[in-house]
Design an enzyme around this catalytic site. Structure first.
Site, PDB file in Angstrom:
ATOM      1  CB  THR A  68      -0.915   0.158   1.379  1.00  0.00           C
ATOM      2  OG1 THR A  68      -1.888  -1.131   1.213  1.00  0.00           O
ATOM      3  CG2 THR A  68      -1.797   1.412   0.945  1.00  0.00           C
ATOM      4  CD1 TRP A  82      -0.754   1.094  -6.500  1.00  0.00           C
ATOM      5  CD2 TRP A  82      -1.450   2.772  -5.410  1.00  0.00           C
ATOM      6  NE1 TRP A  82      -1.850   1.469  -7.444  1.00  0.00           N
ATOM      7  CE2 TRP A  82      -2.801   2.644  -6.529  1.00  0.00           C
ATOM      8  CE3 TRP A  82      -1.475   3.883  -4.619  1.00  0.00           C
ATOM      9  CZ2 TRP A  82      -3.202   3.843  -6.865  1.00  0.00           C
ATOM     10  CZ3 TRP A  82      -2.822   4.724  -4.863  1.00  0.00           C
ATOM     11  CH2 TRP A  82      -3.735   5.020  -6.287  1.00  0.00           C
ATOM     12  CG  HIS A  83       0.037   6.088  -1.213  1.00  0.00           C
ATOM     13  ND1 HIS A  83      -0.454   4.545  -1.109  1.00  0.00           N
ATOM     14  CD2 HIS A  83      -1.133   6.581  -1.360  1.00  0.00           C
ATOM     15  CE1 HIS A  83      -1.608   4.523  -0.731  1.00  0.00           C
ATOM     16  NE2 HIS A  83      -2.188   6.219  -0.788  1.00  0.00           N
ATOM     17  N   GLY A  84       4.130   5.830  -3.832  1.00  0.00           N
ATOM     18  CA  GLY A  84       5.447   6.341  -4.118  1.00  0.00           C
ATOM     19  C   GLY A  84       6.174   5.630  -4.376  1.00  0.00           C
TER      20      GLY A  84
END
Length: 355
Positions: free
Chosen positions: A240, A243-245
């Site tokens: 997670t 996934w954001h960066g």
């Protein structure tokens, strides 16, 4: 065939979003590579349409939905423009019938317009204004930060990221509604939560449910031993964050939330009714500190920033406080107010004849 399809999608995502990150980490381990920062240009929305493609493959494999034989209709689902860039992640099972047959009446179109306007207001009126203060504050060197500026910065950033992201989601949902697509809500007032578990049921719902259905449950979910469940949760929150960066700050942010989720599962403390507000304060503190990790460019800066939240120092560069005039204070107040379900409550009062 399912594994090949997933591998192709993940390979494209890893190359464009994480290849430079991987090489930089290998370089830090004394592996020699020569690659320019500008060599790989990240396609807009790749995280969203990649996950949508994977969910389609898995759902067809599970026979949850029929396979789409029309390439143009499949392309419409994957590249649906209202939510392509900033989400929410749309499941094929939610809109495949509407791809073939949908109707738009006056009520749907007007509701879509209102939803879009609310999202635009979130973005332009609240997110942009508090974002200016947050950007100025996070540009200050960590050594010069004071306690007051640090708290103003992280409160403003917390409002910015919520109203920015939920605003984009509302605009996407509104546009979809105007075209006859019923896209599910992506945010349900997450800052009113009283636990990290509840927060992730309300924050970026399309992503958290995607990881639940396509990663956590296939890994075994909570069906195995307690240790196995904890390992599954750590894996989910590690990915997670990633996934954001492509940054270790995002990974630490994900693991930070995951660790508190494990603590909540291990120690279920029931407070008396008159002390339930402490649960809310606990959640807000965890989320605010987490946003420092999310927003900071480096872990070192984040750690120093968090330290300044609690060292009660005045700081050197308090010029950020100059931006706190009557207008921005009003915006911050409205941001805090409307991060809670105030509109729904007012609507309920009106319908019940209280006003």
């Amino acid at each position: 065939m399912l594994l090949i399809g997933i591998a192709i999608n993940l390979s494209i995502l890893i190359y464009y979003k994480y290849f430079t990150f991987i090489l930089n980490n290998l370089h830090s381990l004394d592996f020699e590579f020569s690659i320019s920062e500008d060599t790989i240009l990240l396609p807009i929305g790749i995280s969203f349409f990649t996950f949508q493609s994977i969910s389609y493959l898995v759902d067809v494999y599970r026979k949850t939905v029929p396979a789409q034989k029309n390439l143009l209709d499949l392309g419409l689902y994957i590249s649906l423009f209202p939510q392509l860039i900033a989400g929410p992640i749309v499941r094929y099972e939610d809109i495949y019938k509407e791809i073939k047959s949908r109707t738009v009446d006056r009520e749907d179109f007007s509701e879509g317009i209102l939803k879009f306007i609310r999202g635009l207001a979130k973005k332009v009126i609240i997110a942009n204004n508090v974002g200016l203060i947050a950007d100025k504050a996070f540009a200050i060197p960590a050594a010069d930060l004071g306690t007051s500026v640090s708290w103003v910065a992280i409160i403003c950033y917390s409002l910015q990221i919520y109203f920015d992201f939920s605003g984009y989601s509302d605009m996407a949902i509104g546009l979809g509604r105007m075209f006859g697509f019923n896209i599910k809500e992506n945010f349900m007032h997450p800052y009113k939560s009283t636990s990290v578990k509840e927060f992730w049921r309300r924050w970026h719902i399309s992503l958290s449910t995607w990881f639940r259905d396509y990663l956590y449950i296939p890994l075994g979910g909570s069906r195995g031993s307690k240790l196995r469940t904890y390992i599954n949760l750590i894996i989910v929150f590690f990915i997670t964050g990633l996934w954001h960066g492509a940054s270790w700050s995002f990974v630490v942010w994900g693991l930070f939330h995951g660790s508190f989720l494990l603590i909540e599962r291990s120690f279920k403390i029931q407070l008396p009714v008159y002390l339930r507000f402490l649960n809310h304060l606990y959640l807000l503190l965890v989320v605010l500190i987490g946003w420092v990790l999310f927003r900071s460019d480096t872990l070192e800066y984040a750690i120093q920033f968090i330290g300044h939240l609690f060292d009660f120092s005045s700081g050197v560069d308090n010029y950020v406080l100059v931006y706190l005039n009557y207008y921005t204070l009003l915006i911050i107040f409205l941001g805090i107010l409307f991060s809670m379900p105030v509109r729904e409550r007012i609507k309920k009062w009106v319908l019940n004849g209280i006003f």
